[in-house]
Write a protein that holds these residues in place. Structure first.
Motif, PDB file in Angstrom:
ATOM      1  N   SER A  22      20.023 -16.910  82.036  1.00  0.00           N
ATOM      2  CA  SER A  22      20.393 -15.686  81.321  1.00  0.00           C
ATOM      3  C   SER A  22      19.816 -14.473  82.039  1.00  0.00           C
ATOM      4  O   SER A  22      18.869 -14.575  82.834  1.00  0.00           O
ATOM      5  CB  SER A  22      19.856 -15.744  79.893  1.00  0.00           C
ATOM      6  OG  SER A  22      18.439 -15.734  79.911  1.00  0.00           O
ATOM      7  N   GLU A  41      16.208 -16.691  71.792  1.00  0.00           N
ATOM      8  CA  GLU A  41      17.099 -17.104  72.880  1.00  0.00           C
ATOM      9  C   GLU A  41      18.427 -17.625  72.361  1.00  0.00           C
ATOM     10  O   GLU A  41      19.037 -18.506  72.952  1.00  0.00           O
ATOM     11  CB  GLU A  41      16.403 -18.140  73.773  1.00  0.00           C
ATOM     12  CG  GLU A  41      15.170 -17.563  74.457  1.00  0.00           C
ATOM     13  CD  GLU A  41      14.441 -18.583  75.307  1.00  0.00           C
ATOM     14  OE1 GLU A  41      14.820 -18.718  76.465  1.00  0.00           O
ATOM     15  OE2 GLU A  41      13.508 -19.235  74.801  1.00  0.00           O
ATOM     16  N   CYS A  60      19.482 -12.396  76.215  1.00  0.00           N
ATOM     17  CA  CYS A  60      19.509 -13.855  76.231  1.00  0.00           C
ATOM     18  C   CYS A  60      20.934 -14.392  76.190  1.00  0.00           C
ATOM     19  O   CYS A  60      21.172 -15.545  76.543  1.00  0.00           O
ATOM     20  CB  CYS A  60      18.703 -14.425  75.065  1.00  0.00           C
ATOM     21  SG  CYS A  60      19.465 -14.205  73.440  1.00  0.00           S
ATOM     22  N   ALA A  63      24.849 -13.955  80.674  1.00  0.00           N
ATOM     23  CA  ALA A  63      24.560 -14.750  81.859  1.00  0.00           C
ATOM     24  C   ALA A  63      24.157 -13.807  82.988  1.00  0.00           C
ATOM     25  O   ALA A  63      24.715 -12.712  83.115  1.00  0.00           O
ATOM     26  CB  ALA A  63      25.793 -15.560  82.255  1.00  0.00           C
TER      27      ALA A  63
END
Lengths: 179, 803
Positions: A22, A41, A60, A63
């Motif tokens: 992430s 997360e 989180c 990507a």
């Protein structure tokens, strides 16, 4: 893979990034910027809130590859970001409003959180600051219901939010007074 | 403030007391010393630790609640590139393979059997957290499932499997069944006789759900192997020395080779009293010779710490026609889950505080904790007193209604006060303003009716359902509820509950500076702020340095039980007083011959000077100290307590009591079963507010956690499998800023003469009465019985299917 993006106004590059990482992981573990926090997360707590091309997002849930070529602002760059927006340099702590901190550059919302007692354990604080700063950017005089709506994606377990409300009101009031 | 050093002076002379002239001392709302670091993102929490060459640790946990482990095969995991080590029970380095706060019944890694969903079975170290996770998934564990024990009936059935066979702990001999961890009766007077005097008797059974601490900073830390064979551990905990006592024997290291430093702690609320990843990180560090970082994600965090005990509470209350309580009989069953954790002490609290802040001469209470295959439960803010308060306050409302009295007046009529006797026989020997707190909270103005309406129309954000736009006021009913509670402060039942402080005074850059070093875990409560205030007050300096908490100084006890400002604050005060005496001694030696006041006057340290209590400055501290540093480390203890009698529960078991009262105003959409808490007012006696801003923050935070268990928070455990169904913030809801109302706070300061500065521990009391006040308000709005918390929509709409 290699990822390039701008963080707090500075170009950054991370190598050997696994595709599943992430943005939060790359910021915290590869770029040495652990200010954005890792409380859940899974996009529920808001503690990792950053600005991605100006939009508040949970780092989180982004990507790392999605940040390629884009601009990220984290809590570490908030004072500078807010200072550029207001057109003058950011204020310094240790002035009339603070007993804590020595010569540290703070955004108005950061100073207000310290002064209002909105910080206890502080783990939610970075995300709340980024979200609150974004609120004040688009709505300089928010009503209480506006503040609650804007910060409803940020969990805090210590304060019961009352002092956080106070802090945002204080930052808005100081902003309107031009202090 | 006391009147130290003023005895014998004529009353017409104005004299100073220590600290009165120094800025930033106790009583002021000084700001947190870590505040700026926390708003800039620079404050280093345990999950922010980083070390060159560090590896990531991962724990493999049991997917089932109760099973024999038939086999473990780690070969495939070890073969994953990037994996440095895989460890199981067989790899533990010494014969000490269990740990625990009070009873060492918790395996470091499972041995032949798992007893709850999520129990650690194996640990992995790898060069990337994802590699470690994937390798852990490749460890093949064979489980043969066993029947699960999930409640009192299954735990005490004749053929029940024993959670822990061959128990040798100190509760084993007095419990009625080996699956009962601890049982504490509190018996006083004659309930059967008192019942005959009752004109009204009210019975009820209440169920309290399992609550999670849900601190935001996940369990995490960094273990760094050292050249001397020891390990340096940077960790988030509530009590460094308690961790150390449990970690070192498992590693086979002397305590001095396990050097612990407190990393930044992202909240605790009881959930960090027990160990989580500490031993696992150290084991992997010593095995691989590399620093090991472990960070739980939220899913794992729900399995990585104990929760608040769910409870079933059966109460019988009696009262006379004129509204006097005759008796209370209660049975409180707490589910302790698979391992002991803090359950015995929770039982002690639930039983001894089970009547609440009321005067009742005839009491028969029994509290017990079960061993089951449910998740282990232990400490959480309020610690046993929370569950009891939910039940006895519901009973008080029902009894007031039966008698025909106003609910608040009924409470006030029966309220304890200073001098009252607890059901344990302990006399409450400091202020207990229960009736006054209720009066104050009731006297606060109420929020306006139909507060969602304004000249601009309806703001749906102010209504139940909020932005879901489910009502514009139709079907919305208001209710108001009251509750009050009693919480103990400090560790009870004879525990040696001391704290240690090291205080140093020296001249730095021409200015006197005090340095305070304790092992107190700052978890967000603001202990570091208060320590600096105490040092300023006692030493008359402006500059105070707070040293990082670590194990190079003596134990500060736990950041639990509302005790840190009292006990470690007391230790800092005591050490400062000794430093002050030694500084004055230095001054007398250096300057005594030049001014008679050094020998004759009461001397104080104020504003960086030695002054007489008449205000005359005698010397600068910088000159008194010169090149010398004065440093003192001392332990400090509050008044001792004693254990409760195992049969009668009699005994002076508690250090101090703390009281708060709440009034809740709710609005309920009765058609959809949605609740919005409009206001949650609190009045609390804090003895002395050392930092008023922090005090209010504690009260509002505790109040909100009580709100959470009233209307949303519950860990749902499947009764057939004992597996946790909702280990995420998607499914386990904690209050957001939209769920949390305005919380006006009225702070009362009635000094407890036994405590430093008269202060009272404050952190937990507001978590008690918040929940029953909200429940009472929902009952008031709906007319429903609601004997269970949290209340969910289906309980309000009559569509509960019992699942």
């Amino acid at each position: 893979m290699r990822v390039h993006f701008t963080v707090n106004g500075r170009p950054q590059e991370a190598d050997d990034v696994w595709e599943g990482e992430s943005l939060l992981y790359v910021l915290r573990e590869r770029l040495g910027l652990p200010g954005s926090k890792n409380a859940c997360e899974q996009g529920e707590c808001g503690s990792c809130t950053v600005r991605l091309d100006g939009v508040p997002v949970c780092a989180c849930l982004v990507a790392a590859g999605q940040a390629e070529g884009r601009e990220v602002v984290t809590v570490e760059g908030l004072a500078e970001y807010a200072g550029q927006r207001s057109g003058d340099g950011p204020p310094r702590a240790g002035g009339t409003h603070s007993q804590a901190g020595e010569d540290t550059r703070l955004a108005p919302v950061q100073q207000a959180f310290v002064d209002a007692g909105a910080v206890q354990c502080g783990f939610c604080t970075p995300g709340l600051l980024v979200a609150a700063d974004e609120l004040l950017e688009r709505n300089p005089m928010p009503a209480d219901a506006d503040i609650r709506e804007a910060l409803s994606g940020n969990l805090c377990r210590c304060t019961g939010y009352e002092k956080i409300m106070d802090a945002v009101r204080l930052a808005a009031a100081r902003q309107s007074e031009g202090t | 403030m006391g009147s130290r050093g003023t005895a014998g002076l004529p009353a017409n002379i104005t004299h100073l007391t220590q600290g009165a002239r120094t800025r930033g001392g106790i009583g002021e709302s000084t700001l947190r010393p870590d505040g700026t670091l926390k708003v800039t993102g620079e404050f280093a929490y345990s999950s922010d630790m980083w070390h060159e060459d560090m590896l990531w640790g991962q724990i493999l946990r049991s997917p089932v609640a109760h099973a024999e482990i038939v086999s473990i095969d780690t070969a495939e995991a070890l073969a994953v590139p990037g994996v440095y080590a895989v460890m199981t029970y067989d790899d533990l380095p010494t014969d000490v393979r269990h740990y625990g706060l009070e009873i060492q019944d918790t395996p470091v890694l499972a041995h032949g059997r798992v007893r709850h969903h999520g129990e650690p079975v194996a640990i992995v170290a790898a060069d990337h957290p994802e590699t470690a996770r994937r390798a852990a998934a490749r460890i093949r564990v064979g489980y043969r499932e066993l029947p699960v024990i999930t409640d009192e009936a299954s735990a005490t059935a004749p053929d029940a499997v024993l959670l822990h066979e061959d128990r040798t702990d100190h509760h084993a001999a007095h419990v009625p069944h080996p699956n009962i961890l601890h049982r504490q009766p509190i018996v006083r007077g004659d309930v059967a006789e008192a019942r005959r005097r009752a004109d009204f008797v009210v019975e009820g059974e209440y169920v309290f759900g399992m609550q999670d601490q849900a601190f935001l900073g996940p369990e995490s830390g960094l273990a760094v192997p050292a050249e001397d064979g020891g390990v340096d551990l940077y960790i988030a905990t509530q009590w460094l020395h308690s961790d150390l006592r449990q970690i070192a024997p498992v590693l086979g290291l002397p305590p001095e080779k396990v050097r612990m430093t407190l990393a930044g702690v992202g909240g605790a609320f009881g959930g960090r009293e027990d160990l989580s990843m500490q031993i696992h990180a150290c084991l992997l560090a010593l095995r691989t010779g590399k620093p090991i970082k472990i960070v739980y994600n939220r899913f794992e965090s729900f399995f990585g710490h104990v929760h608040r005990h769910p409870a079933t509470l059966r109460y019988e209350h009696g009262a006379t026609r004129d509204g006097r309580l005759t008796h209370v009989k209660a049975r409180i069953v707490l589910d302790g889950g698979a391992y002991a954790s803090a359950s015995p002490a929770v039982v002690g609290n639930a039983s001894s505080l089970g009547v609440g802040p009321y005067v009742v001469d005839d009491v028969d209470i029994e509290a017990l904790a079960l061993y089951t295959n449910n998740p282990p439960c232990g400490a959480m803010r309020g610690f046993g007193a929370v569950q009891a308060c939910f039940a006895y306050e519901a009973q008080m409302d029902r009894l007031a209604d039966a008698v025909g009295m106003d609910r608040v007046e009924f409470r006030q009529l029966n309220a304890m006060s200073q001098g009252s006797v607890m059901p344990t026989g302990q006399v409450v020997d400091s202020p207990a303003p229960v009736a006054e707190l209720l009066r104050r909270v009731k006297a606060m103005p109420l929020p306006p009716e139909r507060q969602w309406e304004s000249s601009e129309g309806v703001d749906v954000r102010q209504l139940p359902g909020g932005l879901s736009n489910t009502t514009h006021g139709e079907g919305v009913v208001r209710g108001i509820g009251y509750a009050v509670g009693i919480k103990n402060v400090g560790f009870s039942e004879g525990f040696d509950d001391y704290s240690t402080a090291r205080v140093r005074m020296e001249v730095v850059g021409g200015e006197p500076v005090a340095t305070v070093h304790t092992a107190m875990a700052e978890v967000g409560q603001g202990g570091v702020t208060v320590h600096a205030q105490i040092a300023r007050t006692e030493l008359g300096v402006t500059r105070v340095t707070i040293q990082p908490a670590d194990t190079r100084v003596g134990s500060a006890g736990s950041t639990s039980a509302s005790r840190q400002t009292y006990v470690t604050g007391g230790a800092v005060k005591h050490a400062c007083e000794l430093v002050r005496e030694r500084v004055l001694e230095l001054g007398r030696r250096k300057f005594g011959p030049y001014h008679p006041a050094w020998a004759t006057a009461g001397l104080l340290l104020e504003g960086g000077k030695v002054v007489t209590d008449a205000g005359e400055a005698l010397a600068d501290l910088a000159d008194v100290l010169g090149d010398e540093a004065v440093e003192i480390e001392r332990e400090w203890r509050h008044r001792p307590t004693e254990p409760f009698d195992p049969r009668t529960g009699q005994g002076r078991g508690h250090v101090q009591y703390s009281f708060a009262a709440h009034r809740a105003v709710v609005e309920v959409d009765t058609e959809l079963g949605l609740v919005k808490v409009i206001e949650l007012a609190c009045a609390q006696d804090v003895g002395k507010a050392l930092n008023p801003l922090s005090v209010i923050g504690q009260i509002q935070g505790g109040t909100t956690q009580g709100l959470g268990i009233a209307v949303m928070e519950e860990i749902v455990v499947d009764p057939r499998t004992a597996k946790v169904r909702n280990p995420s913030f998607t499914d386990y809801l904690i209050p957001t800023i939209l769920d949390t109302p305005t919380m006006p706070v009225d702070v009362l300061e009635l000094a407890d003469d036994h405590a430093p500065y008269g202060l009272r521990g404050i952190g937990e009391a507001p978590t008690l009465s918040s929940t029953p006040a909200v429940l009472a308000a929902i009952r008031d709005a709906t007319g429903l019985e609601l004997n269970r918390t949290p209340v969910r929509p289906e309980h309000l709409t009559g569509t509960d299917t019992g699942t």
